[in-house]
Design a protein around this motif. Sequence first.
Motif, PDB file in Angstrom:
ATOM      1  N   ASN A 213       1.075  -1.295  -0.034  1.00 51.98           N
ATOM      2  CA  ASN A 213      -0.119  -0.243   0.118  1.00 51.98           C
ATOM      3  C   ASN A 213       0.408   0.856  -0.109  1.00 51.98           C
ATOM      4  OD1 ASN A 213      -2.179   1.222   0.213  1.00 51.98           O
ATOM      5  ND2 ASN A 213      -2.707   1.817   2.757  1.00 51.98           N
ATOM      6  N   ILE A 214       2.392   1.102   0.583  1.00 52.76           N
ATOM      7  CA  ILE A 214       2.653   2.275   1.057  1.00 52.76           C
ATOM      8  C   ILE A 214       3.623   2.681  -0.576  1.00 52.76           C
ATOM      9  CG2 ILE A 214       4.639   3.073   2.213  1.00 52.76           C
ATOM     10  CD1 ILE A 214       4.417   2.046   4.339  1.00 52.76           C
ATOM     11  N   MET A 215       4.362   0.911  -0.817  1.00 53.38           N
ATOM     12  CA  MET A 215       5.151   1.431  -2.218  1.00 53.38           C
ATOM     13  C   MET A 215       4.510   1.934  -3.859  1.00 53.38           C
ATOM     14  SD  MET A 215       8.016   1.813  -0.765  1.00 53.38           S
ATOM     15  CE  MET A 215       8.746   1.223  -2.180  1.00 53.38           C
ATOM     16  N   LEU A 216       2.715   1.064  -3.914  1.00 59.87           N
ATOM     17  CA  LEU A 216       2.425   1.441  -5.001  1.00 59.87           C
ATOM     18  C   LEU A 216       1.319   2.896  -4.986  1.00 59.87           C
ATOM     19  CD1 LEU A 216       0.929  -2.123  -5.696  1.00 59.87           C
ATOM     20  CD2 LEU A 216       2.830  -1.381  -6.314  1.00 59.87           C
ATOM     21  N   PRO A 217       1.484   3.116  -6.606  1.00 60.06           N
ATOM     22  CA  PRO A 217       0.266   4.400  -6.384  1.00 60.06           C
ATOM     23  C   PRO A 217      -0.758   4.096  -6.343  1.00 60.06           C
ATOM     24  CG  PRO A 217       1.133   3.389  -8.489  1.00 60.06           C
ATOM     25  CD  PRO A 217       1.963   2.857  -7.922  1.00 60.06           C
ATOM     26  N   PHE A 218      -1.597   5.006  -6.063  1.00 59.26           N
ATOM     27  CA  PHE A 218      -3.181   5.148  -6.001  1.00 59.26           C
ATOM     28  C   PHE A 218      -4.177   4.224  -5.711  1.00 59.26           C
ATOM     29  CE2 PHE A 218      -1.403   7.229 -10.294  1.00 59.26           C
ATOM     30  CZ  PHE A 218      -1.657   8.517 -10.015  1.00 59.26           C
ATOM     31  N   ARG A 219      -3.038   4.103  -3.700  1.00 54.94           N
ATOM     32  CA  ARG A 219      -4.369   3.053  -2.949  1.00 54.94           C
ATOM     33  C   ARG A 219      -3.913   1.633  -3.811  1.00 54.94           C
ATOM     34  NH1 ARG A 219      -3.087   4.975   1.249  1.00 54.94           N
ATOM     35  NH2 ARG A 219      -4.920   3.827   1.911  1.00 54.94           N
ATOM     36  N   ALA A 220      -3.494   0.817  -4.942  1.00 48.66           N
ATOM     37  CA  ALA A 220      -3.239   0.222  -5.982  1.00 48.66           C
ATOM     38  C   ALA A 220      -3.331  -0.958  -4.794  1.00 48.66           C
ATOM     39  CB  ALA A 220      -2.548  -0.284  -7.235  1.00 48.66           C
ATOM     40  N   GLY A 221      -2.170  -0.856  -3.716  1.00 54.58           N
ATOM     41  CA  GLY A 221      -1.762  -1.639  -2.401  1.00 54.58           C
ATOM     42  C   GLY A 221      -3.413  -2.124  -1.938  1.00 54.58           C
ATOM     43  N   GLU A 222      -4.230  -1.192  -2.201  1.00 55.42           N
ATOM     44  CA  GLU A 222      -5.443  -1.664  -1.539  1.00 55.42           C
ATOM     45  C   GLU A 222      -6.207  -3.248  -1.474  1.00 55.42           C
ATOM     46  OE1 GLU A 222      -5.490  -0.208   1.628  1.00 55.42           O
ATOM     47  OE2 GLU A 222      -6.350   1.457   1.584  1.00 55.42           O
ATOM     48  N   THR A 223      -5.677  -3.829  -2.620  1.00 53.68           N
ATOM     49  CA  THR A 223      -7.089  -4.914  -3.399  1.00 53.68           C
ATOM     50  C   THR A 223      -5.537  -6.331  -2.663  1.00 53.68           C
ATOM     51  OG1 THR A 223      -4.895  -4.678  -4.834  1.00 53.68           O
ATOM     52  CG2 THR A 223      -6.837  -3.411  -6.120  1.00 53.68           C
ATOM     53  N   SER A 224      -4.387  -6.115  -2.367  1.00 53.75           N
ATOM     54  CA  SER A 224      -4.455  -7.090  -2.671  1.00 53.75           C
ATOM     55  C   SER A 224      -4.710  -7.578  -0.389  1.00 53.75           C
ATOM     56  CB  SER A 224      -2.018  -7.114  -1.450  1.00 53.75           C
ATOM     57  OG  SER A 224      -2.360  -5.824  -0.881  1.00 53.75           O
TER      58      SER A 224
END
Length: 322
Positions: free
Chosen positions: A98-109
């Motif tokens: 969530n920190i490293m990926l842009p535009f909250r893309a890490g939330e999907t993990s």
Amino acid sequence: MKTPSVESGQSWFLRNRMSLLTVAIVAAYALFIEWFWGWSVILEQWAAVGPRPVIGALILLTSTYFLRTWRIYDYFPRETAGRFATLFRVTQIHNLLNIMLPFRAGETSFPVLMRTEFGIPLTRGTSALLVMRLLDLHALLAAAGLGFAVAAPNAALAWLVWVIFLFLPVFAFAARKPLLRLGAKLLPRKAQALLHEIENGLPFDAVAFGRAWAMTIVNWLVKVLVLAWALGLMGVMPMAASFGGALGGELSSVLPVHAPGGVGTYPAGITAGAVAFGASSERAALDALAQASVNAHLLIIVSALTGTAISLPLGRRGQVRS
């Protein structure tokens, strides 16, 4: 006609485009810092602070990750029972992405990892994450309101409004059924799906919700106070400005627009928050504040990496529960 090697190269690029974008932006950020200040100047602030406060701040920030994990552990008691270590690893991987990926893309993990490790359906994991993010945002706004209430000319009214806002999630949970029915009537059909997701993600009863709400408040209180303390050690004054800077940085991290690694957005949030809470806007002071904000951002990234490093050996991947 494309050769297999060309197609394979394009496929690899498409699969890794987000990671490549993150690496490129972080590298550009590092080069910008070197060009504008020089990393030696940035690291001199850490040398001036000394190792003990830095290590203490890292320990306290890392401890908040255990509290976040406990909140999720309590949110899914049946599915995660006896597997706190595994859940801690899941939450740390999710946090780092969530920190490293842009535009909250890490939330999907998060819902994907929860389904993989604990057999929790994607819809329920997504719904619970949405509710927890709303609680996170409320806690940060309540912390910001605390600063404004202290400085308000009409103290009695300001504190009354703040207390009402602080307990707003509790009131909303108690009145959730009529509020959801009202929302279903007022909102367009497309937006009603969001209400359904929120309803599915709520805890089962008031006691469980109270625990989730209280843990959210404590988690963000500890994190904001530690960051404010760190900014104060790096010369951000007055203390209210350090508090505002910590809030501004964390608010930037929960909003939808978030750069890879928080590059640019997190330090900008710290600077804006500190100035809003009384930091000097003179050029020299702003330059010092910008350096402190970069170092605070580095502290957050290092704490996330530390938490992830601690979590990786823990909780071997178990069998998915039905």
